[in-house]
Design a protein around this motif. Sequence first.
Motif, PDB file in Angstrom:
ATOM      1  N   GLN A  10       0.838  -1.189   0.000  1.00 15.92           N
ATOM      2  CA  GLN A  10       0.000   0.000   0.000  1.00 15.92           C
ATOM      3  C   GLN A  10       0.877   1.244   0.000  1.00 15.92           C
ATOM      4  N   PRO A  11       0.524   2.283  -0.770  1.00 17.19           N
ATOM      5  CA  PRO A  11       1.342   3.499  -0.766  1.00 17.19           C
ATOM      6  C   PRO A  11       1.316   4.168   0.600  1.00 17.19           C
ATOM      7  N   ALA A  12       2.459   4.741   0.975  1.00 17.90           N
ATOM      8  CA  ALA A  12       2.548   5.480   2.231  1.00 17.90           C
ATOM      9  C   ALA A  12       1.899   6.844   2.057  1.00 17.90           C
ATOM     10  N   VAL A  13       1.104   7.252   3.022  1.00 22.67           N
ATOM     11  CA  VAL A  13       0.435   8.547   2.952  1.00 22.67           C
ATOM     12  C   VAL A  13       0.451   9.220   4.314  1.00 22.67           C
ATOM     13  N   LEU A  14       0.461  10.548   4.297  1.00 20.80           N
ATOM     14  CA  LEU A  14       0.198  11.358   5.468  1.00 20.80           C
ATOM     15  C   LEU A  14      -1.124  12.082   5.248  1.00 20.80           C
ATOM     16  N   THR A  15      -1.694  12.621   6.306  1.00 22.31           N
ATOM     17  CA  THR A  15      -2.913  13.400   6.183  1.00 22.31           C
ATOM     18  C   THR A  15      -2.707  14.774   6.802  1.00 22.31           C
ATOM     19  N   THR A  16      -3.509  15.726   6.365  1.00 18.41           N
ATOM     20  CA  THR A  16      -3.469  17.053   6.968  1.00 18.41           C
ATOM     21  C   THR A  16      -4.201  17.024   8.319  1.00 18.41           C
ATOM     22  N   VAL A  17      -3.938  18.024   9.137  1.00 19.31           N
ATOM     23  CA  VAL A  17      -4.496  18.041  10.488  1.00 19.31           C
ATOM     24  C   VAL A  17      -6.017  18.066  10.485  1.00 19.31           C
ATOM     25  N   ASP A  18      -6.626  18.623   9.457  1.00 18.90           N
ATOM     26  CA  ASP A  18      -8.086  18.656   9.401  1.00 18.90           C
ATOM     27  C   ASP A  18      -8.667  17.420   8.728  1.00 18.90           C
ATOM     28  N   GLY A  19      -7.802  16.516   8.291  1.00 19.17           N
ATOM     29  CA  GLY A  19      -8.265  15.298   7.648  1.00 19.17           C
ATOM     30  C   GLY A  19      -8.808  15.488   6.252  1.00 19.17           C
ATOM     31  N   ALA A  20      -8.677  16.690   5.695  1.00 15.70           N
ATOM     32  CA  ALA A  20      -9.291  16.986   4.404  1.00 15.70           C
ATOM     33  C   ALA A  20      -8.463  16.524   3.218  1.00 15.70           C
ATOM     34  N   ALA A  21      -7.174  16.259   3.424  1.00 12.97           N
ATOM     35  CA  ALA A  21      -6.306  15.895   2.298  1.00 12.97           C
ATOM     36  C   ALA A  21      -5.358  14.783   2.691  1.00 12.97           C
ATOM     37  N   ARG A  22      -5.072  13.920   1.729  1.00 14.07           N
ATOM     38  CA  ARG A  22      -4.083  12.865   1.883  1.00 14.07           C
ATOM     39  C   ARG A  22      -2.856  13.236   1.055  1.00 14.07           C
ATOM     40  N   LEU A  23      -1.676  13.009   1.630  1.00 14.64           N
ATOM     41  CA  LEU A  23      -0.426  13.391   0.984  1.00 14.64           C
ATOM     42  C   LEU A  23       0.382  12.125   0.694  1.00 14.64           C
ATOM     43  N   PRO A  24       0.427  11.665  -0.544  1.00 13.49           N
ATOM     44  CA  PRO A  24       1.266  10.502  -0.860  1.00 13.49           C
ATOM     45  C   PRO A  24       2.736  10.808  -0.566  1.00 13.49           C
ATOM     46  N   VAL A  25       3.401   9.855   0.075  1.00 13.13           N
ATOM     47  CA  VAL A  25       4.803  10.027   0.456  1.00 13.13           C
ATOM     48  C   VAL A  25       5.694   9.400  -0.598  1.00 13.13           C
ATOM     49  N   TYR A  26       6.677  10.158  -1.049  1.00 10.92           N
ATOM     50  CA  TYR A  26       7.606   9.680  -2.069  1.00 10.92           C
ATOM     51  C   TYR A  26       8.862   9.074  -1.443  1.00 10.92           C
ATOM     52  N   ARG A  27       9.588   9.878  -0.641  1.00 13.13           N
ATOM     53  CA  ARG A  27      10.807   9.408   0.011  1.00 13.13           C
ATOM     54  C   ARG A  27      10.891   9.974   1.422  1.00 13.13           C
ATOM     55  N   LEU A  28      11.639   9.262   2.271  1.00 17.88           N
ATOM     56  CA  LEU A  28      11.880   9.707   3.641  1.00 17.88           C
ATOM     57  C   LEU A  28      13.369   9.967   3.817  1.00 17.88           C
ATOM     58  N   PHE A  29      13.728  11.235   4.030  1.00 18.03           N
ATOM     59  CA  PHE A  29      15.108  11.633   4.296  1.00 18.03           C
ATOM     60  C   PHE A  29      15.241  12.009   5.771  1.00 18.03           C
ATOM     61  N   PHE A  30      16.378  11.663   6.364  1.00 16.10           N
ATOM     62  CA  PHE A  30      16.650  11.979   7.763  1.00 16.10           C
ATOM     63  C   PHE A  30      18.003  12.670   7.861  1.00 16.10           C
ATOM     64  N   VAL A  31      18.053  13.740   8.632  1.00 15.37           N
ATOM     65  CA  VAL A  31      19.286  14.501   8.820  1.00 15.37           C
ATOM     66  C   VAL A  31      19.941  14.052  10.121  1.00 15.37           C
ATOM     67  N   GLY A  32      21.218  13.730  10.058  1.00 17.13           N
ATOM     68  CA  GLY A  32      21.945  13.313  11.248  1.00 17.13           C
ATOM     69  C   GLY A  32      22.621  14.491  11.937  1.00 17.13           C
ATOM     70  N   ARG A  33      22.590  14.474  13.271  1.00 19.99           N
ATOM     71  CA  ARG A  33      23.380  15.413  14.085  1.00 19.99           C
ATOM     72  C   ARG A  33      23.194  16.869  13.656  1.00 19.99           C
ATOM     73  N   ASN A  34      21.983  17.360  13.799  1.00 21.73           N
ATOM     74  CA  ASN A  34      21.690  18.721  13.369  1.00 21.73           C
ATOM     75  C   ASN A  34      21.417  19.666  14.530  1.00 21.73           C
ATOM     76  N   TYR A  35      21.714  19.224  15.755  1.00 25.69           N
ATOM     77  CA  TYR A  35      21.733  20.081  16.940  1.00 25.69           C
ATOM     78  C   TYR A  35      23.083  19.857  17.619  1.00 25.69           C
ATOM     79  N   HIS A  36      23.749  20.929  17.993  1.00 22.43           N
ATOM     80  CA  HIS A  36      25.080  20.788  18.581  1.00 22.43           C
ATOM     81  C   HIS A  36      25.066  19.901  19.827  1.00 22.43           C
TER      82      HIS A  36
END
Length: 233
Positions: A10-36
């Motif tokens: 099943q495609p990964a999706v997020l939703t908006t806070v009001d539940g009115a829209a679904r956002l298909p997710v393409y890729r997940l990027f994570f940033v390492g060590r971005n706070y001192h």
Amino acid sequence: MTTELWPAPQPAVLTTVDGAARLPVYRLFFVGRNYHAHAREMGVAIDKATARPFYFTKSPVHLLPSGATLPYPSETHDFHHEVELVVVLGRGGHRVPVEQAHELIYGYAVGLDMTRRDVQLRLRDKGHPWCLGKDVEGSAVCGAVTPMPGHALSRGAIALTVNGTVRQRADIADLIWSVPELIADLSLFYHLQPGDVIYTGTPEGVAAVQPGDRLHGSVDGAGAVDVHIGPGL
């Protein structure tokens, strides 16, 4: 006729806070060590004058919605929480100038980058990729998306509680690389697309969780995220 041998994921999706829209997710990027302070607790120091951001990815199949139960994963005894501001892109771009990077933003959410810390550190110390420590089933927890098209968040309290006790607390103003800087830098390596999701890094205070724990993360202006740690499978 060609036969499909098993169901497609099943495609990964997020939703908006009001539940009115679904956002298909393409890729997940994570940033390492971005706070001192988090970099220091991981045993390194970051000099922005000479360093660049670094990234890892997770499969979108590991996206878990807020409010779900995350089973404690196998092959770890040190499963850590990392609360993060999450940026969702609504437009694509390649080699985007930092001054224009905000134009790609659709909105924001709050996420948890859950990590097999013992596995990650063991692999890191051997010079191996971190995949087994980071790309964990259900470990990309994400709350609902607050639309803020074209807006670059630059400050706001970020916090995480475990069973009501504060574990992490900072401000996104403390990010080493800002949201526009991250988008611009990533766009040098990828043709960014709508539905790309960027977890921007975690502040200090990461620590282990146990089955039964309830986690609540928040970022002022961006919403919240909740997850329950279930028993191992």
